[in-house]
Design a protein around this motif. Structure first.
Motif, PDB file in Angstrom:
ATOM      1  N   ALA A  49       0.831  -1.212   0.000  1.00 58.27           N
ATOM      2  CA  ALA A  49       0.000   0.000   0.000  1.00 58.27           C
ATOM      3  C   ALA A  49       0.863   1.257   0.000  1.00 58.27           C
ATOM      4  O   ALA A  49       0.490   2.267  -0.602  1.00 58.27           O
ATOM      5  N   PHE A  50       2.005   1.199   0.648  1.00 54.85           N
ATOM      6  CA  PHE A  50       2.887   2.360   0.690  1.00 54.85           C
ATOM      7  C   PHE A  50       3.608   2.548  -0.646  1.00 54.85           C
ATOM      8  O   PHE A  50       3.856   3.679  -1.068  1.00 54.85           O
ATOM      9  N   VAL A  51       3.945   1.445  -1.291  1.00 59.71           N
ATOM     10  CA  VAL A  51       4.539   1.539  -2.631  1.00 59.71           C
ATOM     11  C   VAL A  51       3.507   2.122  -3.598  1.00 59.71           C
ATOM     12  O   VAL A  51       3.825   2.993  -4.418  1.00 59.71           O
ATOM     13  N   TYR A  52       2.264   1.651  -3.501  1.00 62.07           N
ATOM     14  CA  TYR A  52       1.185   2.225  -4.310  1.00 62.07           C
ATOM     15  C   TYR A  52       1.059   3.721  -4.048  1.00 62.07           C
ATOM     16  O   TYR A  52       0.867   4.511  -4.973  1.00 62.07           O
ATOM     17  N   ALA A  56       1.248   6.450  -6.879  1.00 62.30           N
ATOM     18  CA  ALA A  56       0.048   7.268  -7.091  1.00 62.30           C
ATOM     19  C   ALA A  56       0.343   8.749  -6.899  1.00 62.30           C
ATOM     20  O   ALA A  56      -0.161   9.591  -7.654  1.00 62.30           O
ATOM     21  N   ALA A  57       1.162   9.086  -5.918  1.00 61.94           N
ATOM     22  CA  ALA A  57       1.497  10.493  -5.686  1.00 61.94           C
ATOM     23  C   ALA A  57       2.313  11.062  -6.845  1.00 61.94           C
ATOM     24  O   ALA A  57       2.086  12.202  -7.271  1.00 61.94           O
ATOM     25  N   VAL A  58       3.234  10.281  -7.371  1.00 63.48           N
ATOM     26  CA  VAL A  58       4.039  10.750  -8.504  1.00 63.48           C
ATOM     27  C   VAL A  58       3.170  10.900  -9.753  1.00 63.48           C
ATOM     28  O   VAL A  58       3.250  11.911 -10.468  1.00 63.48           O
ATOM     29  N   GLY A  91      -8.846  10.746  -7.928  1.00 61.95           N
ATOM     30  CA  GLY A  91      -8.965   9.328  -7.607  1.00 61.95           C
ATOM     31  C   GLY A  91      -7.688   8.759  -7.017  1.00 61.95           C
ATOM     32  O   GLY A  91      -7.719   8.020  -6.025  1.00 61.95           O
ATOM     33  N   LEU A  92      -6.559   9.109  -7.608  1.00 59.62           N
ATOM     34  CA  LEU A  92      -5.283   8.605  -7.101  1.00 59.62           C
ATOM     35  C   LEU A  92      -4.970   9.146  -5.709  1.00 59.62           C
ATOM     36  O   LEU A  92      -4.552   8.397  -4.819  1.00 59.62           O
ATOM     37  N   LEU A  93      -5.171  10.429  -5.512  1.00 53.91           N
ATOM     38  CA  LEU A  93      -4.821  11.023  -4.220  1.00 53.91           C
ATOM     39  C   LEU A  93      -5.735  10.537  -3.095  1.00 53.91           C
ATOM     40  O   LEU A  93      -5.256  10.203  -2.005  1.00 53.91           O
ATOM     41  N   PHE A  94      -7.035  10.494  -3.349  1.00 54.32           N
ATOM     42  CA  PHE A  94      -7.944  10.022  -2.300  1.00 54.32           C
ATOM     43  C   PHE A  94      -7.707   8.550  -1.978  1.00 54.32           C
ATOM     44  O   PHE A  94      -7.714   8.145  -0.817  1.00 54.32           O
ATOM     45  N   ALA A  96      -4.904   6.806  -2.433  1.00 55.57           N
ATOM     46  CA  ALA A  96      -3.591   6.638  -1.801  1.00 55.57           C
ATOM     47  C   ALA A  96      -3.626   7.048  -0.335  1.00 55.57           C
ATOM     48  O   ALA A  96      -3.108   6.332   0.535  1.00 55.57           O
ATOM     49  N   ALA A  97      -4.236   8.183  -0.046  1.00 56.11           N
ATOM     50  CA  ALA A  97      -4.323   8.626   1.349  1.00 56.11           C
ATOM     51  C   ALA A  97      -5.143   7.641   2.176  1.00 56.11           C
ATOM     52  O   ALA A  97      -4.763   7.291   3.298  1.00 56.11           O
ATOM     53  N   GLY A  98      -6.242   7.171   1.626  1.00 49.19           N
ATOM     54  CA  GLY A  98      -7.070   6.206   2.346  1.00 49.19           C
ATOM     55  C   GLY A  98      -6.344   4.898   2.606  1.00 49.19           C
ATOM     56  O   GLY A  98      -6.456   4.315   3.689  1.00 49.19           O
ATOM     57  N   ALA A  99      -5.580   4.446   1.630  1.00 45.95           N
ATOM     58  CA  ALA A  99      -4.827   3.200   1.800  1.00 45.95           C
ATOM     59  C   ALA A  99      -3.796   3.330   2.914  1.00 45.95           C
ATOM     60  O   ALA A  99      -3.642   2.432   3.745  1.00 45.95           O
ATOM     61  N   VAL A 100      -3.109   4.445   2.948  1.00 46.04           N
ATOM     62  CA  VAL A 100      -2.084   4.626   3.977  1.00 46.04           C
ATOM     63  C   VAL A 100      -2.711   4.744   5.360  1.00 46.04           C
ATOM     64  O   VAL A 100      -2.232   4.136   6.319  1.00 46.04           O
TER      65      VAL A 100
END
Length: 168
Positions: A49-52, A56-58, A91-94, A96-100
């Protein structure tokens, strides 16, 4: 009002690029070594999830930079492309933040062996935030930065929409 809404939208688009890059850098540098009796170190690369999150952030930074460019240079001609890039970025930011935030709360601590391959190591029961304070701080900080980036892209989209709403 049209000029003010455009300025606000551009400001938040610039903020999204900076915040996305900052979130990726903070997460990519998240690691913590432990004393020898604990047996190694923990890194963001041990958690998918952290790699994702970093990827996703990049990608969201690239999409947001492209949307910023199109908003400034080709505003009228690229409306659909900017809208598509905005949706992808949100979509990517929400996600990614939710996963972390979810993994940060539930995942056990992985202690890798320094200098060994990725298979060596062991999982320790319990949240990693209890044992790896510095690592947890970086992970949490990057997730908060990402959440602010997601909010910023939302504001940029809403102000862009407010700019067009008054013309109809």
């Amino acid at each position: 009002m049209d000029g003010a809404a455009r300025a606000v939208s551009l400001f938040f688009r610039i903020a999204v690029v900076g915040l996305s890059v900052a979130a990726a850098v903070v997460m990519a540098t998240a690691s913590q070594a432990f004393p020898f009796n604990y047996g190694g170190a923990v890194s963001y690369t041990k958690y998918p999830a952290f790699v994702y999150f970093v990827v996703a952030a990049v990608v969201s930074a690239v999409c947001s930079a492209a949307a910023l460019y199109l908003s400034v240079v080709r505003e009228a001609a690229a409306g659909w492309a900017v809208a598509l890039l905005d949706v992808v970025t949100m979509g990517l930011l929400f996600s990614a933040a939710g996963a972390v935030f979810a993994v940060r709360r539930m995942a056990p601590l992985y202690l890798g062996v320094a200098g060994a391959d990725t298979v060596a190591g062991r999982w320790v029961n319990g949240e990693f935030c209890h044992a790896a304070g510095a690592f947890c701080w970086r992970v949490t900080t990057s997730a908060i930065i990402c959440a602010f980036a997601a909010a910023a892209v939302s504001v940029a989209v809403l102000t862009k929409g407010a700019r067009h709403r008054g013309k109809h």
